[in-house]
Design an enzyme around this catalytic site. Structure first.
Site, mmCIF file in Angstrom:
data_model
loop_
_atom_site.group_PDB
_atom_site.id
_atom_site.type_symbol
_atom_site.label_atom_id
_atom_site.label_comp_id
_atom_site.label_asym_id
_atom_site.label_seq_id
_atom_site.Cartn_x
_atom_site.Cartn_y
_atom_site.Cartn_z
ATOM 1 C CB ILE A 12 -12.506 29.781 -28.671
ATOM 2 C CG1 ILE A 12 -13.169 30.457 -29.945
ATOM 3 C CG2 ILE A 12 -11.821 30.668 -28.118
ATOM 4 C CD1 ILE A 12 -13.935 31.400 -29.706
ATOM 5 C CB CYS A 13 -15.957 25.860 -27.130
ATOM 6 S SG CYS A 13 -14.964 24.846 -25.871
ATOM 7 N N PRO A 14 -16.581 25.662 -30.286
ATOM 8 C CG PRO A 14 -18.049 24.755 -31.880
ATOM 9 C CD PRO A 14 -17.727 26.125 -31.232
#
Lengths: 77, 328
Positions: A12-14
């Site tokens: 998942i980001c980042p």
């Protein structure tokens, strides 16, 4: 010239971006990094960063729907 | 019926634009710090500019009446900061979490469920005292609206011209690396600004309170409706938030980008915590990155401006604490 593959699918980001930054640090100038992503957002951010950082964005492939392989050649800093 | 048509229609358009533009305000704010890139931030500023000019024009034409909440500065600071921290754990802002459900992101679905529960709890449930206490600290402005223009002693138009015309010119001249599969930032910013302005008209047409795009209030209302079955909770915003994943699903399917994807279990729990933190912060601050940072600032709300500044500081703190430091 070494070629390294980094799989960030499911991250998942980042993390797709930070893992790419970390992997690039470990490469020598001229080496190739292939990043496999499954997030449209990460595809854009990683490609954008590579160009902005002065590396060569060799190409973006789409091995299957919703998955991409970003090929980056490390440039001299 | 108007609420359903207006809400779903705007929500569908909003979700479609967000997906094609890969628009995420968490990414926009984070990348300023992390990779010194302004691409998505510029899309946000463009959308903000277009919306601000259009809605003030609509007000001039008598189609809308703009309003600003009281200046709850402490709640804006605390709520904005907490929301910003929550975004870094959730891996997205509230609007991007909603739209990425439509791309098949299971993690974003979990973020949204937790956001809805926490927003409901803070707005009218167990955590309500927290919001009430923080929001009771405010600057009394008498009859005057708590707007940026009022504080500066200006009327809205001169401020809009001074603030947004140079900004629009800078944005017009500015360039960024071209996108790969999504829209360029200028197209995203332009269309997002138009949808944001349309949302104000849609809310007025549906007979609801005049307000533009927002995610937090409607998320809490959705929970109240589900829990109590009270149809009064179903305002136009509830249909707008439901339209977002649907619009994104259409966009993702059309561009062959839809795919079910799930993060690892410990990441999923991190996202769940992030979603809950965002829900608490957003209700305390009176809005999220959309209700405050896009819609509220567009209407020149002072509370929204303060909340947005602290939201950005929260994002930067979270990015540093959870990611930059760890990545070494």
């Amino acid at each position: 010239m070494a070629v390294r593959t980094l799989d960030v699918r499911g991250e998942i980001c980042p993390d797709p971006l930070t893992l790419t930054l970390k992997a690039m640090q470990g490469l020598a100038v001229g080496d190739i990094l292939k990043v496999i992503v499954d997030s449209p957002m990460a595809l854009e951010t990683i490609s954008r960063w590579a160009q902005k950082a002065g590396h060569r964005l060799v190409g973006v492939g789409e091995p299957s729907a919703g998955q991409w392989e970003i090929t980056i050649e490390k440039a001299a800093p | 019926m108007e609420k359903v048509i207006a809400g779903l229609g705007v929500g569908l358009l909003f979700g479609f634009v967000l997906q094609r533009g890969r628009f995420c305000m968490y990414t926009a704010f984070r990348d300023i710090l992390l990779i010194k890139d302004l691409t998505l931030f510029k899309a946000y500023l463009l959308a903000l500019t277009i919306q601000a000019v259009l809605i003030h024009l609509f007000e001039e034409l008598g189609w809308l009446s703009l309003s600003a909440p009281s200046f709850v500065w402490l709640a804006a600071m605390v709520g904005g900061f907490v929301f910003g921290l929550g975004m870094t754990l959730a891996g997205g802002c509230s609007s991007s979490s909603y739209y990425r459900i439509g791309e098949g992101m299971v993690g974003s679905f979990v973020v949204v469920v937790m956001f809805i529960i926490a927003a409901g709890a803070t707005s009218g449930g167990a955590l309500r005292p927290l919001a009430v206490i923080l929001r009771s600290v405010q600057v009394d402005m008498g009859e005057s609206p708590a707007t940026i223009s009022h504080i500066l002693g200006l009327s809205s138009w001169p401020l809009i011209l001074v603030l947004f015309i140079p900004l629009a010119l800078w944005l017009y001249l500015s360039r960024s690396a071209p996108p790969q599969r999504g829209w360029a930032w200028k197209k995203t910013g332009l269309l997002l600004g138009l949808v944001a302005a349309l949302a104000w008209l849609a809310s007025a047409w549906s007979g609801d309170v005049h307000y533009g795009l927002r995610m937090t209030g409607p998320s809490a209302s959705l929970l109240f409706y589900l829990a109590n079955g009270d149809p009064d909770s179903l305002n136009w915003g509830v249909f707008q938030i439901m339209g977002v994943p649907l619009g994104a699903f259409l966009a993702a399917t059309w561009s062959r980008e839809f795919q079910w994807r799930a993060p690892k279990p410990h990441r999923l729990m991190q996202q769940a915590l992030g979603g809950a933190t965002m829900g608490v912060g957003a209700v305390v601050a009176g809005g999220c990155n959309i209700g405050n940072s896009l819609t509220g600032i567009g209407a020149l709300s002072l509370t929204s401006l303060v909340a947005t500044i602290f939201l950005i500081l929260g994002t930067w703190s979270g990015t540093y604490l959870f990611f930059v430091r760890r990545a070494g």
